[in-house]
Design an enzyme around this catalytic site. Structure first.
Site, mmCIF file in Angstrom:
data_model
loop_
_atom_site.group_PDB
_atom_site.id
_atom_site.type_symbol
_atom_site.label_atom_id
_atom_site.label_comp_id
_atom_site.label_asym_id
_atom_site.label_seq_id
_atom_site.Cartn_x
_atom_site.Cartn_y
_atom_site.Cartn_z
ATOM 1 N N SER A 104 36.393 45.149 22.307
ATOM 2 C CA SER A 104 35.235 45.905 22.759
ATOM 3 C C SER A 104 35.915 46.985 22.567
ATOM 4 O O SER A 104 36.688 47.847 22.317
ATOM 5 C CB SER A 104 35.838 46.127 24.610
ATOM 6 N N GLY A 105 34.282 47.801 21.617
ATOM 7 C CA GLY A 105 34.204 49.317 21.430
ATOM 8 C C GLY A 105 34.681 49.328 19.951
ATOM 9 O O GLY A 105 34.771 50.432 19.112
ATOM 10 N N THR B 54 28.447 45.694 18.155
ATOM 11 C CA THR B 54 27.303 45.494 18.064
ATOM 12 C C THR B 54 26.590 46.231 17.041
ATOM 13 O O THR B 54 25.211 46.161 15.937
ATOM 14 C CB THR B 54 26.706 46.176 19.645
ATOM 15 N N ASN C 1 34.270 51.915 26.095
ATOM 16 C CA ASN C 1 33.231 52.010 24.926
ATOM 17 C C ASN C 1 32.279 52.352 26.087
ATOM 18 O O ASN C 1 31.898 51.622 27.058
ATOM 19 C CB ASN C 1 32.951 50.486 24.419
ATOM 20 N N SER D 67 29.381 48.900 25.665
ATOM 21 C CA SER D 67 29.735 47.655 25.456
ATOM 22 C C SER D 67 28.715 46.422 25.551
ATOM 23 O O SER D 67 28.530 46.374 26.978
ATOM 24 C CB SER D 67 30.920 47.685 26.177
ATOM 25 N N SER D 68 28.634 45.192 24.936
ATOM 26 C CA SER D 68 27.697 44.232 25.154
ATOM 27 C C SER D 68 28.445 43.929 25.852
ATOM 28 O O SER D 68 29.822 42.988 25.881
ATOM 29 C CB SER D 68 28.031 43.481 24.183
ATOM 30 N N GLY E 275 33.553 41.308 23.343
ATOM 31 C CA GLY E 275 34.162 41.742 22.389
ATOM 32 C C GLY E 275 35.775 41.652 24.023
ATOM 33 O O GLY E 275 35.221 40.988 25.665
ATOM 34 N N GLU F 69 38.944 42.491 25.690
ATOM 35 C CA GLU F 69 40.152 44.042 26.229
ATOM 36 C C GLU F 69 41.576 43.581 25.918
ATOM 37 O O GLU F 69 41.796 42.687 26.616
ATOM 38 C CB GLU F 69 39.974 44.674 27.183
#
Length: 405
Positions: free
Chosen positions: A121-122, A126, A171, A174-175, A398, A400
């Site tokens: 994530s981040g 995207t 993020n 974040s998606s 994503g 973590e």
């Protein structure tokens, strides 16, 4: 003799300059690293390049990207033209090189191709998929009809981000769902349509957010950017702090996110993607009903059963969803048990009623998101029945990494 000396003296200087530059900015392909099996050398090379704003590095034909968390001047129209039709390793590593290579091979071999974008994530997945779409939109052949397809492909992103993305600890955008997109091309290489497959929407976020995180963007965008008349019709107040589903992360307003501007982008995108006024009205009615649902409170009567404290929220939900008030009240305070040929209503406790409320909110939002994706797919559908090839973009969900998860 002098010329030879001159040539001989310049060569070591140029080599030394090249070696000095390599020490400073690293190598652009990890395959060229002397210690290519060393994790430390791998990370050190990434670090050197990142310090020089070189965020892309190859591993053969794979591209490693490090999110700079700032705007870089590497996605201009000139850059798109520069990477169009060029040999893969002829220019420095770039997401455009990946996109162009996939496109040229697809056109040459008349086969479908696939670009996988993965990372935590981040990491910038995207944004990477958006850059690929922008590259095809600018570099592929066009007509007036094809321009409509391109606009819809590009503007599907802000809509999906509004309803499927959220601020997390790592993020701001974040998606919270997985996305696979087909970009469909004609036999001449022109983009003629697309199709989106979504999966694993994080519906739990609708009812609960961790500290420092927000609900999906669209709730805050609607309250911040919606006009006064719209909010009155939805029965909503502009202050997000008044809604239980928006305050659990204690960061309803974030300085780095411009919800008002993002709302304007989403509204424009919905119109371009061919949503009717009625579609938009129904969509926003559902979003408003979820906020009202989160504010419903229950108390226990003298028999231990859950009762709704104030029916104001229920009446707004009834209006926005077109469900009778009594049916809604019964659904929130009772469960239906089917035994053979008969149905029995069993009252819920307060704890069970809150769980039922949250489950309903998540179910409504989840089905709305599915409907939204289907509507976008209808607008992207290729009307030409002739054979077409596809480039698939998979933006993997994503993840973590926590010490304790």
């Amino acid at each position: 003799m002098d010329n030879k000396k001159g040539t001989g003296s310049r060569f070591p200087v140029n080599m030394e300059a090249a070696l000095t530059a390599r020490d400073r900015v690293g190598v652009q392909d990890f395959v060229l690293l002397d210690s290519y099996t060393s994790e430390e050398a791998f990370l050190d090379n990434l670090r050197k390049r990142f310090r020089e704003n070189l965020i892309y590095t190859y591993i053969g034909t794979l591209l490693v990207s490090v999110n700079p968390y700032k705007e870089l001047d590497i996605y201009t129209h000139k850059k798109k033209e520069l990477y169009q039709g060029v040999n893969f390793f002829e220019l420095p590593p770039h997401i455009y090189a990946i996109a162009d290579n996939a496109y040229r091979v697809m056109c040459t071999e008349c086969n479908n191709h696939f670009i996988l974008i993965s990372g935590e994530s981040g990491a910038g997945k995207t944004e990477a998929s958006k850059k690929i779409l922008e590259f095809y939109a600018k570099t592929c052949q066009t007509t007036e009809q094809l321009q409509v397809v391109r606009d819809r492909l590009l503007l599907s992103n802000p809509v999906l981000e509004a309803f499927g993305n959220a601020k997390t600890l790592k993020n701001d955008n974040s998606s919270r769902f997985g996305k696979y997109m087909d970009i469909q091309f004609s036999y001449t290489g022109a983009p003629v349509g697309g199709h989106i497959l979504s999966y694993l929407l994080e519906k739990s976020r609708v009812a609960h957010q961790s500290h420092g995180e927000r609900n999906f963007h669209v709730f805050y965008q609607l309250l911040e950017g919606g006009d006064d008349e719209l909010l009155r019709w939805l029965g909503l107040d502009r202050n997000p702090l008044l809604y239980h589903y928006l305050i659990q992360g204690e960061c309803a307003k974030v300085s780095s996110i411009n919800d008002k501007l993002d709302w304007k982008t989403v509204r424009k995108a919905l119109s371009v993607i061919d949503f009717t006024d009625r579609d938009i009205e129904n969509l926003l009615g559902v979003i408003g009903s979820v906020l009202h649902l989160g504010n419903i409170q229950f108390i226990t009567d003298n028999q231990g059963r859950a009762n709704i404290t104030v029916d104001k929220q229920v009446r707004w939900i009834s209006k926005l969803l077109g469900v009778h008030v009594l049916v809604l009240q019964e659904g929130l305070t009772h469960k239906k048990i089917e035994a053979k040929a008969e149905e029995v209503l069993s009252p819920l406790s307060v704890e069970q009623a809150f769980c039922a409320r949250d489950a309903l909110a998540k179910a409504i939002y989840g089905r709305t998101f599915t409907w939204l994706v289907n509507k976008i797919n209808q607008s992207l559908a290729n009307q030409d029945a002739t054979r077409k090839t596809v480039i698939g973009l998979l933006d993997i969900y994503g993840f973590e990494v926590f010490d304790v998860n």
